[in-house]
Structure formats: structure tokens, C-alpha cells
Design a protein around this motif. Structure first.
Motif, short mmCIF file in Angstrom:
data_model
loop_
_atom_site.label_atom_id
_atom_site.label_comp_id
_atom_site.label_asym_id
_atom_site.label_seq_id
_atom_site.Cartn_x
_atom_site.Cartn_y
_atom_site.Cartn_z
N GLY A 129 0.81 -1.21 0.00
CA GLY A 129 0.00 0.00 0.00
C GLY A 129 0.85 1.26 0.00
O GLY A 129 0.59 2.19 -0.76
N ILE A 130 1.88 1.27 0.85
CA ILE A 130 2.74 2.45 0.92
C ILE A 130 3.53 2.62 -0.38
O ILE A 130 3.66 3.74 -0.90
CB ILE A 130 3.68 2.33 2.13
N LEU A 131 4.04 1.51 -0.93
CA LEU A 131 4.82 1.61 -2.16
C LEU A 131 3.96 2.03 -3.34
O LEU A 131 4.46 2.65 -4.28
CB LEU A 131 5.49 0.27 -2.44
N THR A 132 2.67 1.69 -3.31
CA THR A 132 1.77 2.14 -4.38
C THR A 132 1.33 3.58 -4.14
O THR A 132 1.21 4.38 -5.08
CB THR A 132 0.54 1.23 -4.45
N MET A 133 1.12 3.92 -2.88
CA MET A 133 0.65 5.26 -2.55
C MET A 133 1.73 6.31 -2.81
O MET A 133 1.41 7.45 -3.18
CB MET A 133 0.24 5.29 -1.08
N TRP A 134 2.97 5.93 -2.61
CA TRP A 134 4.07 6.89 -2.73
C TRP A 134 4.11 7.55 -4.11
O TRP A 134 4.00 8.78 -4.23
CB TRP A 134 5.37 6.18 -2.38
N PRO A 135 4.27 6.78 -5.24
CA PRO A 135 4.32 7.47 -6.54
C PRO A 135 3.02 8.16 -6.89
O PRO A 135 3.03 9.20 -7.56
CB PRO A 135 4.63 6.32 -7.52
N ARG A 136 1.89 7.62 -6.42
CA ARG A 136 0.61 8.28 -6.71
C ARG A 136 0.51 9.60 -5.96
O ARG A 136 -0.01 10.59 -6.48
CB ARG A 136 -0.55 7.35 -6.34
N ALA A 137 1.01 9.62 -4.71
CA ALA A 137 1.01 10.87 -3.94
C ALA A 137 1.92 11.91 -4.59
O ALA A 137 1.59 13.10 -4.64
CB ALA A 137 1.44 10.61 -2.51
N ILE A 138 3.07 11.45 -5.09
CA ILE A 138 3.99 12.38 -5.78
C ILE A 138 3.32 12.94 -7.02
O ILE A 138 3.39 14.15 -7.30
CB ILE A 138 5.30 11.66 -6.13
N ASP A 139 2.65 12.09 -7.80
CA ASP A 139 1.96 12.56 -9.00
C ASP A 139 0.83 13.53 -8.65
O ASP A 139 0.63 14.54 -9.33
CB ASP A 139 1.39 11.37 -9.78
N ALA A 140 0.07 13.21 -7.60
CA ALA A 140 -1.01 14.10 -7.20
C ALA A 140 -0.47 15.45 -6.75
O ALA A 140 -1.01 16.51 -7.10
CB ALA A 140 -1.83 13.45 -6.07
N MET A 141 0.60 15.43 -5.96
CA MET A 141 1.21 16.67 -5.50
C MET A 141 1.77 17.46 -6.69
O MET A 141 1.62 18.69 -6.77
CB MET A 141 2.33 16.36 -4.51
N TYR A 142 2.42 16.74 -7.61
CA TYR A 142 3.00 17.38 -8.79
C TYR A 142 1.91 18.05 -9.63
O TYR A 142 2.06 19.21 -10.07
CB TYR A 142 3.74 16.32 -9.60
N ALA A 143 0.80 17.33 -9.85
CA ALA A 143 -0.30 17.90 -10.64
C ALA A 143 -0.88 19.13 -9.95
O ALA A 143 -1.15 20.15 -10.60
CB ALA A 143 -1.38 16.84 -10.86
N GLN A 144 -1.09 19.06 -8.63
CA GLN A 144 -1.63 20.21 -7.91
C GLN A 144 -0.66 21.39 -7.97
O GLN A 144 -1.08 22.54 -8.12
CB GLN A 144 -1.91 19.82 -6.46
N ASP A 145 0.63 21.10 -7.85
CA ASP A 145 1.63 22.18 -7.90
C ASP A 145 1.64 22.82 -9.29
O ASP A 145 1.71 24.05 -9.41
CB ASP A 145 3.01 21.62 -7.55
N LEU A 146 1.56 21.99 -10.34
CA LEU A 146 1.51 22.54 -11.69
C LEU A 146 0.29 23.42 -11.89
O LEU A 146 0.38 24.54 -12.42
CB LEU A 146 1.49 21.40 -12.71
N ARG A 147 -0.86 22.94 -11.45
CA ARG A 147 -2.09 23.71 -11.63
C ARG A 147 -2.04 25.01 -10.86
O ARG A 147 -2.45 26.07 -11.37
CB ARG A 147 -3.28 22.87 -11.17
N GLN A 148 -1.52 24.95 -9.63
CA GLN A 148 -1.45 26.18 -8.83
C GLN A 148 -0.44 27.15 -9.41
O GLN A 148 -0.68 28.36 -9.47
CB GLN A 148 -1.08 25.83 -7.39
N THR A 149 0.70 26.63 -9.86
CA THR A 149 1.73 27.50 -10.42
C THR A 149 1.24 28.20 -11.67
O THR A 149 1.40 29.42 -11.82
CB THR A 149 3.00 26.68 -10.73
N LEU A 150 0.63 27.45 -12.58
CA LEU A 150 0.13 28.06 -13.81
C LEU A 150 -1.10 28.92 -13.54
O LEU A 150 -1.28 29.97 -14.16
CB LEU A 150 -0.21 26.97 -14.83
N GLY A 151 -1.94 28.49 -12.59
CA GLY A 151 -3.14 29.26 -12.30
C GLY A 151 -2.86 30.58 -11.62
O GLY A 151 -3.58 31.56 -11.84
N SER A 152 -1.81 30.63 -10.79
CA SER A 152 -1.48 31.88 -10.10
C SER A 152 -0.64 32.82 -10.94
O SER A 152 -0.48 33.98 -10.58
CB SER A 152 -0.74 31.56 -8.79
N ALA A 153 -0.09 32.33 -12.05
CA ALA A 153 0.70 33.19 -12.93
C ALA A 153 -0.23 34.12 -13.70
O ALA A 153 -1.39 33.82 -13.96
CB ALA A 153 1.51 32.34 -13.90
#
Length: 915
Positions: free
Chosen positions: A30-54
């Protein structure tokens, strides 16, 4: 009875170890599956926030053309409707968008364009205080989507054949009309510079203001690209009056006649980019597609033949910053997770050992009845598959439900590995002779040689990895791709394994001296406990590894957390540079005065951008382009006092020198490469002004956004050529009891254009609460908690594994009259010495690892760039983490001791007889 039925009966009677092994696989998968998915979710949110706030000007795909579109594109009403018109420019822009590759094309919105004619002179008379008014004329077929009339009516069309007598009707923003002192319904003559459409025009054409407007939504990205449509530029000259430059809106079918009234024309074209649905998996491809699209020439239809335009966008750089943060988070968590994953494997090995011990009777019986080693390994491996596969599938499914992101098969790769671990561990450790119960195995001398060889290998690998890491650091190419550097991830685990080797080799030395000292002393516990700890050190490597890795990871994570937070705080102080910072479109002198008069504002300092100008070094004869900024040194010194990001006061003092002989004293960034004390010229207002470089400062300062900057005093500039300064950056020094919220609200009402208003606390909160910052902190706390639970489980399981030998000793001692009340003290000796040694080593290693590793981790990606934050140790946080981990360890040892005391003498004696 068949072998399968025999093992099934064994499983039914001893389910505990098998269930424990399955739970370990479930949690790990569970942790090994959650880890890359959490990174992808965080990455996607960061991308959206970065582009949205620009801003739109920073993010969108924008191109410029120094010519107007075809006249047929302008043959439309003010609402953009003209069924008979052929909109060649719109068709071309749609084709450019449609030619973009997927998935980039899915981000691009409908193409937009605006045409502007510049520098039309309006003749007076003007109201008192206004010296001159210049107009720019802009036409946007869809501008009604963004404005609403505040007074008056919309402008009407103007015929191409008009002889110049009909008035040109315009709209102005309410702010621009007030700056120009222009009332709705008032006509003013506009100078005609040349004939148009073969029609002789009079020297002036009347210009009529039919109405004023306000933005429908001041936060609309449209206004960050078209700021000139909202505010006028006011240049105040105390000797002559104010020079006002405003942009007026005309109906598209009235724009062509303005050609004869303007000096030049520019068409602005843009494709809005929407990153609100951007996913992590598509981000690298989209970034690459954007970089390929940027700068590519496109043929654009216009009134001039063979016109091309290049489109640019700041989105690739913004996405690269987000990728860097996500990659750094991934690398940091991988770095910290390598130890816990190693302990997970060791814990699984302990669980497998428990399973094997419970199956030993059935296995030996099957071997005695003729079962081959292959058959036994197959059956045990099959049990491992039966335990591992369902547990791994369930753990992966739970992780997928907990963090919903688009399907990626790579997310489940480690879960597949976790599913196979029990089968591999159950099948491997049993050579045929041992399986059949015939004895055999390696001799003690052979085992010692193998141990020495493995220990030397571990120490050698740890040394080599550390040297390589210092020599090359982190692989930046791997980080840019968002991947994990395997060397950096493996080095802490190798160093920890080397520390385990040293602990197992060194801790028996004082213990042996103690045992020798206790040999002749009264009482049995001290001597017997020390001897048992020497001969059977609490299960060997596994509890030592768990405790050392656990405490090292907890301390290291605490230091990393402290360093990250301190770096963010420092970056906030340096980034804001004062109690409050305002940034946006240039503020008029009136707006600055309104801010200065707000309650709670004690001091104010502005930074006026004079443009990117050319500097020539007189000695070397080299030219450099620099961003010229005008400041009042005294105001900057007072407004930034006490701030970590304050500009050096000694350099500000140099800037206050008077402009002797017409020579401007300037400060320059060290990035420009010019020597302090040298002379040169600055191309200012189409004239070469002599300058003297009185000093150089650091590349990154709060007064400038880039590294190639030049500072000049406003007083020195006015001594040569008096002008008005409109700051685009303003620093505020607030009173101690000032109401920040009220000041922010009042500032927002000063100008219709959106402003970025920040305090250091808000900057820090924004960074810590961003997807990447919050994700990193959540990951660190998760590792800390998981490590504590894992260590507790390992200690208890190790105690259970050691139970048979311990029970036989206690049963023998009981027959000799050893009291039950003393069992706990003897059991404490089993884990106490090795736990104490491991905890000391783990604590030291936890403080040493940051010194070895932290320079290779890119924390500057979270703090807005700049230098890497220095190592910071939060004593309070560290002590709490140490106390918590020690409490968990003490509780685990107490639980293990309590479990070890629950036994019956008769049962143990029967077990001893059977062996």
C-alpha cells in the motif's frame, strides 16, 4: 495424509505468523503504491497552482506583429459581429492552435487578438495641471466580454472614406478619463499626421469620448496582458504639468481611419493556456511541446505582405520550476524511505522465520517421508504466494482508492515486488539437508568467514557510495526528469548498514568487560544476562538495523524539517524585503501618496523601472543590457530597516552622492561584470549619459526581479532631466500595531489593476501550504510515524523469534529454583544492551547524515531559488522526536518482556525433551 493437507493443518493451528506476514505485505505494498501516486497528485496540484497563479502575460502563448490585421478583419461592429467579413487573422490563429500537438492543444483556449495604434497627439486646451495628452487607440472585437460601461455609451463606426470631419468616438477607462481630465461627451482635437486611403485630411480630427468603463473582473488574466486599457501613464513635471498617456478603445470598424493619426501599429495575439486539468503524466510532454512551439515563426496575414510572428510563453519555465520541486520532494522521500524499506524487508524476514519455525515439525516430517527439497520449497513458496498476492493486491487497491490519479502501471510495480517477497523468502533459506532434518550446514569457521566478507563488503560499499556522492553530488539530469537518483537514495542505507556492523563489532567489548567483572560477584542476573547478550545479541542484525535506521531516519527527518522551515522563513524575509511589499503595474504618484497616508503606514519606498537600457564600459568598450531601477536611497533604508532582505546600507550611502558634473553615480549587479570605480555611459532618453559605478551588489536583491540590474538615485536622475517616477514595486514599513488586513484592503482599492500584496508571514504560509511544501512535510511526518511503528513491531517480533531458546533457559532455571519475579530482569538483558547501543549509534548517525547528504538535496526549489538553506536544528522539535521514539522503543521492549514471561514450565520442558 498428503503434504498439502499436512501443511494446511499446520496453517490452521499456527495462523498468527502467516497473518502477520500478510499484513506486512499489505502495508508495504500500500505504501509503495501510494508513494508514486502521492507524488503525482502533488505534482499535478503544484503545476495547476503555479500556472493558475501566474499572470496571463507570464503564462499564455503570446505573439506580436508590427502591423495591423487585414482591413477586412476590422470591418466589424463593436460587438465583433459582421457575417460578411472574412476574419483572416482569427482563422490563422485557430489554425496555429489546431496545429499544436496533443496534449498541448487541449490546454490552449480560443485565440484572441487586439490591435493598437500608438502615439496620437491630442491638442488642448487641457484642465489645469495637465500639460499634454497622448492617446493610443485599441480595437478588440471581443472586449465587451471584459468591460462594463460606467457612464455614457459605446463608440460608433467610422467610414473609411470620411474626409476627417466626423468625430472619432472612443471609450476610456474611468481611471484614464480622470487622469486626462476628459469628461464624457467632450470633444478634443486629435492631430492628423498623414493622409489615409487617398483622402486628404484636415490637420485635426475631433475625438469624442462617448463613455467610460470598468473591468467586469479585475482578476481576469485578460488585464495582465492588456494593462494599458485600465490605467493611464502619468508623468508629472512640476515645471510644466502632467504628461498623460492613455489607451482608448474604438470600435473595430473605426480603427482603420486612425492610421493617419498614429506613429505605429502593433497587433497582439495570444492563446490562453489553461492548466486547471493538467496531470502529472502529461506534464513533461507538454513542457517539451511548449519549448518546441516557442520561437517558431508563423506567417500572419496583415496589411503588410510577408509578415511573420514568433509566439513566446513563460509556461515552460513555470512548469520546469514545478517539476524541480516535485523531483526534489520525490528524491527526499526516496532518500528517507530507503532505510524503512530495508527494515520492512528485514521485518518480513523475521515474519518468515516465525512461519518457518511454526512449520518446522510438518516440514521435517514430510522430509522424513521422502519429500524432496524442491517439493518442500515449492509448497513453502506457494504458501508465500497465497499470502503475498492477495495482500499486495488489497494494499494496492486501497492506495489507489485513497489517492485517485490517472492509471499508470508503474505505480503498481513495487506492489508486484512486495507480493513476491514472502514466496522468495520462504523458499530460499532451506537447503535440502536442513529441510529433511538431517543436520549439516556450515561450520562455525565458515560462517565467520562469510560474516567477515559480508561486513567488509557493506563497509566498502558505504565508503565508495559516500565518496562518489561527494565527488558528483546529485545527478541533475535525473532530477530534471523527475526521477530518483539511485546513488543518493542508497547511500544513507549503506551508511546505516555500516554503522550496524560497527555496533555489532564494538558493543560486545564493554559488555565482555562487564561480564568478567560480574563473574565473581553475588547474584546471577548480571553475569547471566551479560553472557547471553554476548552469545545471542537480541536476534542479531535485525533489531540493530531497525533501531539504528529508525532513530537515524527520525532525527534526519527532524533536521530536514527544521532546515526546510528555516529556509522558507529566510526566503520569505529576503523575498518580501519589508513589512509589506506591493508589486504590479506602475503606480501613479497620486496612488503612492494615498498609500503613504494610510493609517499604520510609517514609511514607504518605491522602485521605478526605467526600462532595459544599454550600458557601455568606457575602459573595455563593452556594451551590456541592464534593467535600470530608480530609488530614493534614504526611503529604501528606512522602509527596509530590520528586514533580512534589506539592501546593504553601505551601498545605499554610496548611491546618495550628488551627480557631479552631470555624471550619474550608480550601483550595479556583480552579474554585469563591471568594476567598481570605473566609468561608462548609460543610453537614457536617447542620449549617452556619463555614469560612475560607485559599487556593486549581489545578483539577487529584493529591489529587482532579475540579476542584471542597475540602481540610480531619483534625485540624481532629476538633476539631469526632471521626470515623474511611477514605482512598480513598493516597500512599506508598518507600525507595530498596524492592521495588516485593513491596509491590504485599502491598497487594493487604490488602483483598478490587480496588485500582488505580500507580507513575510503570508509568503511563508503560502510556501508551506503549497502542494509541494505541504507534500514534503506530510511525507516527512509519515516516514517518522511509520518508522516508529516498524521499529516497535520488529522488537516484539524478534522477541517472539527468540522465545524458544529463552523459554528453555527459563524452564531450566525454574527447575533450579530461579524465581519467576526475576524473569523480567533476565529478559531485559536480551534486548536492553543491544537497544542502548543501537539508540546511541542511531542518534549520532541521525546528526551525521545531514552533514553528508543535505548538500545534495535541492531545498532551494521550495524557497524560490537562491542559495541552498543552511542546516538548521530545531532543538525543541528534535528533543520531542527523540523522546517519542525512545518512548515507543521502551514500550516495545516492555511488551516483549511481558510476552516472554507468559509461559508454563511443563510445556517448555516437553518442548525441550522433544528436541
Amino acid at each position: 495424509m498428503s503434504l498439502f493437507l499436512l501443511l494446511r493443518r499446520q496453517f490452521r493451528h499456527y495462523r498468527g505468523p502467516s497473518i502477520l506476514l500478510a499484513v506486512i505485505v499489505l502495508v508495504v505494498s500500500g505504501i509503495l503504491t501510494m508513494w508514486p501516486r502521492a507524488i503525482d497528485a502533488m505534482y499535478a496540484q503544484d503545476l495547476r497552482q503555479t500556472l493558475g497563479s501566474a499572470t496571463g502575460s507570464q503564462r499564455d502563448f503570446i505573439g506580436y506583429l508590427s502591423a495591423p490585421p487585414p482591413l477586412t478583419d476590422l470591418d466589424a461592429g463593436f460587438d465583433g459581429t459582421n457575417p460578411g467579413a472574412t476574419t483572416q487573422l482569427a482563422t490563422t490563429l485557430d489554425r496555429i492552435r489546431d496545429d499544436l500537438p496533443q496534449p498541448l492543444r487541449g490546454m490552449a483556449g480560443d485565440a484572441r487578438w487586439k490591435v493598437t495604434g500608438f502615439e496620437s497627439v491630442i491638442r488642448g486646451p487641457f484642465p489645469t495641471g495637465i500639460f499634454s495628452v497622448d492617446l493610443n487607440y485599441a480595437a478588440d472585437p471581443l472586449i465587451l466580454d471584459h468591460i462594463e460601461l460606467s457612464s455614457g455609451s459605446l463608440p460608433g463606426p467610422l467610414s473609411l472614406d470620411d474626409p476627417g470631419t466626423e468625430p472619432l468616438e472612443i471609450l476610456l477607462s474611468a481611471d484614464s478619463a480622470a487622469a486626462a481630465g476628459w469628461e464624457v461627451g467632450e470633444e478634443r482635437p486629435g492631430a492628423v499626421l498623414r493622409s489615409f486611403n487617398d483622402v486628404d485630411l484636415p490637420p485635426d480630427r475631433p475625438v469624442l469620448l462617448t463613455g467610460t468603463y470598468d473591468p467586469r473582473d479585475a482578476a481576469d488574466p485578460y488585464w495582465t496582458i492588456n494593462t494599458d486599457l485600465l490605467t493611464a501613464v502619468e508623468e508629472i513635471n512640476p515645471n510644466t504639468g502632467t504628461l498623460v498617456t492613455a489607451t482608448a478603445v474604438v470600435s473595430p470598424d473605426a480603427f482603420a481611419p486612425t492610421f493617419g493619426m498614429t506613429e505605429r501599429t502593433q497587433t497582439t495575439m495570444w492563446l490562453p493556456l489553461d492548466g486547471s486539468r493538467l496531470e502529472a503524466a502529461a506534464a513533461p510532454l507538454i513542457e517539451a511541446q511548449l519549448r518546441q512551439a516557442v520561437g517558431a515563426p508563423h506567417a500572419i496575414p496583415s496589411t503588410s505582405p510577408n509578415q511573420t510572428a514568433q509566439f513566446n510563453s513563460g509556461a515552460p519555465a513555470l512548469m520546469a520550476e514545478s517539476t524541480q520541486r516535485a523531483a526534489s520532494t520525490n528524491q527526499i522521500l526516496a532518500l528517507l524511505a530507503s532505510g524503512p524499506l530495508g527494515v520492512c524487508l528485514a521485518t518480513a524476514a523475521v515474519a518468515v522465520r516465525l512461519v518457518v519455525d511454526r512449520r518446522r515439525t510438518a516440514v521435517e516430517l514430510a522430509g522424513a517421508r521422502g519429500a524432496s527439497a524442491t517439493q518442500l520449497r515449492t509448497i513453502l513458496g506457494g504458501e508465500g504466494l497465497v499470502l503475498g498476492i492477495p495482500a499486495a493486491v488489497l494494499g494496492a487497491l486501497l492506495a489507489a482508492v485513497a489517492i485517485p490519479v490517472p492509471f499508470n502501471p508503474l505505480h503498481f510495480a513495487w506492489a508486484v515486488v512486495a507480493a513476491l517477497v514472502p514466496a522468495v523468502l520462504l523458499a530460499l533459506p532451506h537447503p535440502p539437508a536442513a529441510v529433511r532434518g538431517t543436520g549439516g550446514g556450515s561450520t562455525a569457521k565458515t560462517r565467520r568467514r562469510w560474516r567477515l566478507a559480508l561486513e567488509a563488503l557493506v563497509v566498502g560499499l558505504a565508503t565508495t557510495a559516500t565518496i562518489l556522492m561527494f565527488q558528483r553530488g546529485i545527478d541533475q539530469r535525473v532530477l530534471d526528469l523527475g526521477a530518483v537518483d539511485p546513488l543518493l537514495s542508497a547511500t544513507p542505507l549503506l551508511i546505516t548498514l555500516a554503522a550496524c556492523v560497527l555496533v555489532l563489532r564494538l558493543y560486545p567489548l564493554p559488555l565482555a568487560r562487564y561480564a568478567k567483572h560480574q563473574q565473581g560477584a553475588p547474584g546471577l542476573i548480571g553475569y547471566l544476562g551479560a553472557v547471553r547478550a554476548l552469545r545471542s545479541p537480541g536476534g542479531g542484525l535485525l533489531p540493530v538495523l531497525a533501531l539504528i535506521v529508525g532513530l537515524a531516519v527520525v532525527v534526519f527527518a527532524g533536521v530536514l524539517l527544521s532546515t526546510f522551515r528555516a529556509g522558507v522563513t529566510d526566503a520569505a524575509q529576503h523575498g518580501v524585503g519589508a513589512d509589506l511589499r506591493i508589486q504590479g503595474s506602475p503606480l501613479s504618484a497620486q496612488s503612492v501618496e494615498k498609500i503613504r497616508e494610510l493609517e499604520g503606514v510609517e514609511n514607504i519606498a518605491g522602485v521605478s523601472d526605467l526600462g532595459q537600457l544599454r550600458v557601455r564600459d568606457s575602459a573595455a568598450g563593452e556594451n551590456s543590457l541592464v534593467r535600470v531601477l530608480a530609488i530614493d536611497p534614504a526611503e529604501v533604508r528606512i522602509a527596509q530597516q530590520g528586514s533580512a532582505g534589506a539592501f546593504p546600507t553601505d551601498l545605499l550611502g554610496l548611491l546618495e552622492r550628488p551627480a557631479a558634473g552631470g555624471t550619474l553615480p550608480v550601483l550595479m549587479s556583480s552579474a554585469v561584470g563591471l568594476t567598481p570605480g570605473s566609468n561608462g555611459t548609460l543610453n537614457y532618453r536617447n542620449a549617452a549619459r556619463p555614469i560612475n559605478i560607485v559599487g556593486t551588489g549581489p545578483e539577487q536583491i529584493t529591489l529587482a526581479t532579475g540579476s542584471n540590474w542597475l540602481l540610480v538615485s531619483t534625485a540624481a536622475v532629476n538633476a539631469l532631466d526632471e521626470r515623474t517616477f511611477e514605482p512598480s514595486v513598493v516597500f512599506l514599513d508598518l507600525a507595530p500595531a498596524a492592521d495588516d488586513a485593513a491596509i491590504r484592503e485599502a491598497i487594493a482599492g487604490v488602483t483598478p489593476t490587480p496588485l500582488l500584496i505580500q507580507t513575510p508571514a503570508e509568503f511563508e504560509e503560502l510556501t508551506l501550504g503549497s502542494p509541494s511544501g505541504a507534500g514534503l512535510q506530510a511525507g516527512l511526518w509519515t516516514v517518522i510515524v511509520f518508522m516508529g511503528v516498524l521499529c516497535a513491531l520488529t522488537i516484539v517480533m524478534t522477541s517472539v523469534v527468540n522465545a524458544p531458546a529463552r523459554n528453555r533457559l527459563l524452564a531450566l532455571l525454574r527447575t533450579l529454583g530461579f524465581p519467576r519475579q526475576r524473569d523480567g530482569a533476565l529478559l531485559l538483558w536480551e534486548l536492553g544492551p543491544i537497544a542502548a547501543a543501537a539508540l546511541v549509534a542511531g542518534t549520532l548517525l541521525g546528526f551525521i547524515l545531514p552533514l553528508l547528504i543535505l548538500d545534495s538535496i535541492d531545498l532551494a526549489a521550495f524557497t524560490g531559488g537562491g542559495p541552498q538553506p543552511g542546516i538548521t536544528v530545531d532543538i525543541t522539535l528534535t528533543l520531542w522526536l527523540l523522546a517519542g521514539f525512545l518512548a515507543v522503543t521502551a514500550f516495545s521492549i516492555a511488551a516483549a518482556v511481558a510476552v516472554g514471561r507468559r509461559q508454563r514450565v511443563a510445556t517448555v520442558l516437553r518442548m525441550t525433551d522433544s528436541h
